[in-house]
Design a protein around this motif. Structure first.
Motif, short mmCIF file in Angstrom:
data_model
loop_
_atom_site.label_atom_id
_atom_site.label_comp_id
_atom_site.label_asym_id
_atom_site.label_seq_id
_atom_site.Cartn_x
_atom_site.Cartn_y
_atom_site.Cartn_z
N HIS A 197 0.82 -1.16 0.05
CA HIS A 197 -0.11 0.04 -0.17
C HIS A 197 0.90 1.32 -0.02
O HIS A 197 0.66 2.25 -0.69
N ILE A 200 1.82 1.54 -3.60
CA ILE A 200 0.68 2.04 -4.29
C ILE A 200 0.27 3.28 -4.44
O ILE A 200 -0.16 4.21 -4.86
N VAL A 211 -5.83 2.73 -8.78
CA VAL A 211 -6.26 2.52 -7.37
C VAL A 211 -7.87 2.38 -7.34
O VAL A 211 -8.52 1.45 -6.85
N LEU A 214 -9.50 -0.23 -9.22
CA LEU A 214 -9.31 -1.82 -8.45
C LEU A 214 -10.19 -1.99 -7.17
O LEU A 214 -10.62 -2.73 -6.86
N GLU A 215 -10.31 -0.61 -6.69
CA GLU A 215 -10.92 -0.72 -5.21
C GLU A 215 -12.72 -0.82 -5.19
O GLU A 215 -13.30 -0.97 -4.41
N LEU A 227 -7.68 -4.70 -5.82
CA LEU A 227 -6.30 -4.20 -5.33
C LEU A 227 -5.55 -5.37 -4.72
O LEU A 227 -4.17 -5.58 -4.77
#
Length: 334
Positions: A197, A200, A211, A214-215, A227
Motif C-alpha cells: 500500500h 501503490i 487504485v 481496483l478498489e 487491489l
C-alpha cells in the motif's frame, strides 16, 4: 550536471510511454560499473579481508556472491533513482541518464542491480495491465525496457571484462539466473502486505485511476477487492521467478547446470523466460478483472497515507528530494 535538465525515469512508466534508449544506457552503464569495480577492488579485498568488516551487516542480509557475480553494486537501482535527460535529440547518447542515491552502495551480487531495476519496470507494466482502458501494446512496451537493458548489459559486460569472451559469457550465465531470482525476490518484497500500500499510494505512483478502479472491483468467490487481487497474484509470481533463478541445489549440481556452449542468445532466453512468465500472469489478471469488474463501493481505508512523489525521508535528504526542490525552484544558478 544540471538537475533541471533531467526528470525521473519513473514518470515515463507512470504515463505508459517509454523511451528504450535510457534502458539501453542503463545496461551499458551498470555493466561497466560492475566489471571495473571488480577489477579495482577485488584484489585489494583478497589481500586485506579486514576491509570487508564494514560490509558485514549488509552482507548478512544478501546472498553471498561468488567470484563470478560479486562486484560493487548500487543495490537500489529502481526507476526512481534513474534520471533521464529531457528533450532528448534522436542521435543524442551522451549524458542521457544519471544514477543517484548511492546510500546502499556495497559489495554484493550483481544480480541485485539487474533484478531491482527490472522488478520496478515489471511493477509498472503490471499496474498498467490492470487498467480498464489500457491496450495490450502499452503495458507490453514497458516490459521491453527490461529486454533492452539486458541486451545492452550483455554487450557492455563482454566488451569491458578482461576475461576471454567464453569466460565472460559463463559469468553472465550465472548473473542471468541470479538476476531472475532477484526480480522475484524484489517483487515479493514490493507486494508483501506491509509494503504494497505504501508502494501503490505514492512510492511508485500508480497510473491515474488504477487504485480507484481496483478498489471498486470485487471478486465474489475469492472475497477480495481488485487491489488485493493484484497484490496476491504478483506476490505469487515473485516466488515463481525466485524458483526459476535459484533452482533446488539437491536436484542438480550447480556446475552441471552451466551449458557447455554459451552465447548471447542463451543469456537473452533466460531473461525472456522470466518476461514470458510476467506476460502470462498479466494476461490472466486482465482477463479475470474484465470478467469480474463490478462497482460495489471501495472498502474503507485504515490509514490516510501521505507519501511524497520523490520519497523524502526524515533520516536523510535524498538526491531525489533535492532534485525535486531544485527543479521546482528553477533557479538559474543550478
Amino acid at each position: 550536471f544540471l538537475t533541471r535538465d533531467y526528470d525521473q525515469y519513473m514518470y515515463q512508466f507512470h504515463e505508459g510511454r517509454v523511451d528504450q534508449r535510457p534502458a539501453q544506457a542503463i545496461g551499458e552503464t551498470i555493466a561497466k560499473f560492475h566489471v571495473q569495480s571488480r577489477l579495482i577492488y577485488k584484489g585489494t579485498l583478497r589481500q586485506h579481508p579486514e576491509y570487508l568488516s564494514s560490509f558485514d551487516k549488509i552482507l548478512e542480509s544478501l546472498i553471498n556472491p561468488s567470484e563470478a557475480t560479486g562486484a560493487c553494486i548500487h543495490h537500489d537501482l529502481h526507476v526512481l533513482n534513474i534520471l533521464v535527460k529531457e528533450n532528448i535529440n534522436p542521435t543524442e547518447v551522451n549524458d542521457l541518464i544519471k544514477v543517484v542515491d548511492f546510500e546502499f552502495y556495497n559489495w554484493g551480487p550483481i544480480g541485485a542491480d539487474v533484478g531491482i531495476y527490472s522488478a520496478s519496470v515489471i511493477t509498472f507494466a503490471l499496474m498498467h495491465a490492470c487498467r480498464e482502458d489500457e491496450y495490450d501494446s502499452n503495458w507490453r512496451s514497458l516490459l521491453q525496457a527490461v529486454s533492452s537493458m539486458w541486451s545492452s548489459y550483455i554487450k557492455s559486460y563482454v566488451a569491458t571484462s578482461p576475461e576471454t569472451r567464453a569466460d565472460a559469457l559463463k559469468e553472465l550465465y550465472e548473473i542471468a539466473r541470479q538476476s531472475v531470482a532477484w526480480i522475484g525476490f524484489v517483487l515479493v518484497k514490493y507486494f508483501s502486505p506491509n509494503v504494497f500500500h505504501l508502494l501503490i499510494d505514492g512510492l511508485l505512483k500508480a497510473p491515474d485511476g488504477l487504485v480507484e478502479s481496483l478498489e471498486s472491483t470485487y471478486f465474489v468467490r475469492e472475497g477480495v477487492y481488485g487491489l488485493e487481487f493484484l497484490r496476491f497474484k504478483t506476490f505469487a509470481m515473485g516466488h515463481t521467478l525466485m524458483a526459476m533463478g535459484f533452482e533446488d541445489e539437491e536436484d542438480v549440481a550447480a556446475e552441471s547446470q552451466v551449458p557447455e556452449h554459451i552465447d548471447p542468445e542463451v543469456l537473452e532466453d533466460i531473461m525472456q523466460d522470466a518476461i514470458a512468465e510476467v506476460e502470462k500472469v498479466a494476461k490472466t489478471m486482465r482477463r479475470q478483472l474484465r470478467s469480474q469488474r463490478q462497482s460495489v463501493g471501495a472498502p474503507p481505508k485504515k490509514f490516510d497515507r501521505r507519501v511524497s512523489d520523490l520519497r523524502s525521508s526524515p533520516r536523510r535528504c535524498s538526491d531525489s528530494f533535492m532534485f525535486e526542490a531544485l527543479t521546482k525552484a528553477n533557479t538559474p544558478n543550478f
